[in-house]
Motif scaffolding. Sequence first.
Motif: not given
Length: 353
Positions: A276-301
């Motif tokens: 759920g979190l990864a899908n939310q992040v993917e949707d959330m970043v759609q309207d943020i106008p940044l170029d060539d930024v990589k976002v990681a979503v990890m499930g383990c601390v």
Amino acid sequence: MLRRQTKVIPIGNIKIGGSYPVAIQSMTNTKTEDVGATVNQILALEKAGCEIIRCAVPTMEAAKALSEIKKQIHIPLVADIHFDYRLAIAAIENGADKIRINPGNIGGRDRVKMVVDKAKEYQVPIRVGVNSGSLEKDLVEKYSGVTAEGLVESALDKVHMIEELGYNNLVVSIKASDVLMCVKAHELLAPQCAYPLHVGITEAGTILSGNVKSSIGLGIILYQGIGNTIRVSLTGDPLEEIKSAKLILRTLGLRKGGIEVVSCPTCGRTRIDLIGLANQVEDMVQDIPLDDVKVAVMGCVVNGPGEAKEADIGIAGGIGEGLLIKKGQIIKKLKEDELLPALREELLHWNKD
């Protein structure tokens, strides 16, 4: 990769072919006659990154609606015509930036000539489209079925017909639902065609199957330097087509820009709603106008910080909590419901750091 050079064709306010980047295209699924609904969908597609939009024109009312639609959008508008040459003429007169026809189903040579003459008058490009589902019977018989060779021969016959009518402002597309047939057809056509190619896997299917088939087919074709515009054909919301097209181009290195989201697969150590979190992040970043930024979503601390170190920023989840990681360094420990807002806040202020 080395891109094959083709003739440059202007479509409205953009150009395709030559050394211009591969353009992303989609098609509305509203009734074109409903101007309001069609405009709203196109504006949403524009925001998502669509660069050329195609509308079905099955009626004269739809052809006339193009004029009003054009006034309210900002990307080139393509009219999709089948069977009735008069609709193609009306679409051109009402402002279409390009028309898509299959000369084989629009009538005899005299009717094709009337469309070509009108396109020449308005300097509107013609996309010559051939699909495996509508291949002429004589070519099906000649090749003992629907084949890549038959698709290529059909397309080139129609291109030559329009050239003989004195027009070469053309784009060509040959589509099949069979991925490997479509790939082979493009490999055969590209060396024989000087015009830009619109590439897609037709009738690819639902979000799942359509994405898989399109990614494989488009990936192979584009990697060979073939293709100037693409559409990922999906049975679903056209916005999904744009997301997929952008990711395919970025993965192949044909397009930069935007935010790339990477996420780990779930495992027995996962103690957070990673899917759920990864899908939310993917949707959330759609309207943020940044170029060539990589976002990681990890499930383990435990491994998350290490796995995310190659990303610009990321989050790693634990039991009801998680870490915000930037440039490989842990900068905050947050409750689970605070991770997404904190990540968004960091991205919104990214260039101010």
